[in-house]
Scaffold this motif. Structure first.
Motif, mmCIF file in Angstrom:
data_model
loop_
_atom_site.group_PDB
_atom_site.id
_atom_site.type_symbol
_atom_site.label_atom_id
_atom_site.label_comp_id
_atom_site.label_asym_id
_atom_site.label_seq_id
_atom_site.Cartn_x
_atom_site.Cartn_y
_atom_site.Cartn_z
ATOM 1 N N ALA A 19 91.806 17.335 25.723
ATOM 2 C CA ALA A 19 90.617 16.553 25.374
ATOM 3 C C ALA A 19 90.709 15.141 25.942
ATOM 4 O O ALA A 19 89.732 14.612 26.486
ATOM 5 C CB ALA A 19 90.439 16.504 23.860
ATOM 6 N N LEU A 20 91.883 14.531 25.842
ATOM 7 C CA LEU A 20 92.063 13.176 26.363
ATOM 8 C C LEU A 20 91.835 13.149 27.869
ATOM 9 O O LEU A 20 91.158 12.256 28.391
ATOM 10 C CB LEU A 20 93.462 12.658 26.011
ATOM 11 C CG LEU A 20 93.779 11.231 26.432
ATOM 12 C CD1 LEU A 20 92.794 10.240 25.821
ATOM 13 C CD2 LEU A 20 95.209 10.884 26.026
ATOM 14 N N ASP A 33 76.305 7.105 25.937
ATOM 15 C CA ASP A 33 76.072 8.269 25.081
ATOM 16 C C ASP A 33 77.403 8.913 24.687
ATOM 17 O O ASP A 33 77.749 9.992 25.156
ATOM 18 C CB ASP A 33 75.171 9.268 25.813
ATOM 19 C CG ASP A 33 74.662 10.371 24.908
ATOM 20 O OD1 ASP A 33 74.980 10.363 23.705
ATOM 21 O OD2 ASP A 33 73.958 11.257 25.420
ATOM 22 N N ASN A 34 78.125 8.240 23.807
ATOM 23 C CA ASN A 34 79.433 8.740 23.380
ATOM 24 C C ASN A 34 79.335 10.065 22.635
ATOM 25 O O ASN A 34 80.239 10.891 22.706
ATOM 26 C CB ASN A 34 80.144 7.707 22.511
ATOM 27 C CG ASN A 34 80.546 6.491 23.298
ATOM 28 O OD1 ASN A 34 80.827 6.572 24.482
ATOM 29 N ND2 ASN A 34 80.556 5.349 22.650
ATOM 30 N N ALA A 56 88.599 22.029 17.526
ATOM 31 C CA ALA A 56 88.211 21.284 18.722
ATOM 32 C C ALA A 56 87.691 19.898 18.356
ATOM 33 O O ALA A 56 88.058 18.908 18.992
ATOM 34 C CB ALA A 56 87.170 22.074 19.509
ATOM 35 N N GLU A 57 86.844 19.810 17.332
ATOM 36 C CA GLU A 57 86.309 18.514 16.909
ATOM 37 C C GLU A 57 87.420 17.578 16.453
ATOM 38 O O GLU A 57 87.416 16.386 16.783
ATOM 39 C CB GLU A 57 85.284 18.698 15.791
ATOM 40 C CG GLU A 57 83.969 19.264 16.262
ATOM 41 C CD GLU A 57 82.996 19.551 15.132
ATOM 42 O OE1 GLU A 57 83.430 19.678 13.967
ATOM 43 O OE2 GLU A 57 81.792 19.666 15.424
ATOM 44 N N ASN A 58 88.378 18.093 15.692
ATOM 45 C CA ASN A 58 89.487 17.256 15.223
ATOM 46 C C ASN A 58 90.329 16.749 16.389
ATOM 47 O O ASN A 58 90.722 15.579 16.419
ATOM 48 C CB ASN A 58 90.361 18.023 14.234
ATOM 49 C CG ASN A 58 89.677 18.229 12.901
ATOM 50 O OD1 ASN A 58 88.797 17.482 12.517
ATOM 51 N ND2 ASN A 58 90.070 19.267 12.188
ATOM 52 N N CYS A 59 90.610 17.621 17.343
ATOM 53 C CA CYS A 59 91.432 17.226 18.492
ATOM 54 C C CYS A 59 90.704 16.236 19.386
ATOM 55 O O CYS A 59 91.306 15.268 19.868
ATOM 56 C CB CYS A 59 91.858 18.461 19.281
ATOM 57 S SG CYS A 59 93.038 19.487 18.379
ATOM 58 N N TYR A 64 89.749 10.819 21.337
ATOM 59 C CA TYR A 64 88.803 9.722 21.515
ATOM 60 C C TYR A 64 89.372 8.427 20.928
ATOM 61 O O TYR A 64 89.275 7.362 21.530
ATOM 62 C CB TYR A 64 87.461 10.064 20.865
ATOM 63 C CG TYR A 64 86.387 9.061 21.169
ATOM 64 C CD1 TYR A 64 85.688 9.112 22.363
ATOM 65 C CD2 TYR A 64 86.088 8.043 20.269
ATOM 66 C CE1 TYR A 64 84.704 8.174 22.645
ATOM 67 C CE2 TYR A 64 85.112 7.114 20.539
ATOM 68 C CZ TYR A 64 84.418 7.184 21.735
ATOM 69 O OH TYR A 64 83.459 6.241 22.014
ATOM 70 N N GLY A 65 89.970 8.539 19.752
ATOM 71 C CA GLY A 65 90.600 7.369 19.142
ATOM 72 C C GLY A 65 91.721 6.819 20.002
ATOM 73 O O GLY A 65 91.879 5.606 20.144
#
Length: 120
Positions: A19-20, A33-34, A56-59, A64-65
């Motif tokens: 994801a990163l 548009d984040n 997926a959302e958690n990862c 993102y953080g």
């Protein structure tokens, strides 16, 4: 740690790294548009890694953080936050702010334009 928990942790670490990388490669496409960038990263993890939407959302959120995190920027203190309140730390002032999740939803999330979600 049990073998199953270790496997889940490894899998989520791989997803977060993926994801990163995705966020870094595509952030210029979504400058204003984040939310769309976030959603696209979630969809990519679901397709490429067969991840559930929740995982997926958690990862993607953790990635993102990490992408946005800086040592001097205000940040969420996960260890002090609860399901109903977020604790935000401002390292420049040393202040801690407790924000009810309900306020976050009312002031930030409900004010956004609705997005179309695909039914799966």
């Amino acid at each position: 740690m049990s073998e199953l928990n270790a496997h889940q942790t490894d899998y989520q670490g791989i997803l977060q790294e993926s994801a990163l990388g995705f966020l870094r490669r595509h952030q210029a496409e979504y400058l204003d548009d984040n939310q769309s960038l976030f959603n696209r990263a979630v969809q990519t993890l679901q397709i490429v890694h067969s991840a559930s939407k929740e995982v997926a959302e958690n990862c993607v959120a953790r990635a993102y953080g990490e992408l946005r995190g800086r040592g001097d920027a205000p940040h969420l203190d996960i260890s002090l936050s609860t399901a109903y309140s977020a604790v935000i730390v401002d390292p420049n002032t040393g202040m801690y702010y407790v924000v009810p999740v309900e306020d976050i939803v009312q002031r930030l999330i409900n004010r956004r334009k609705p997005t179309i979600r695909s039914v799966q």
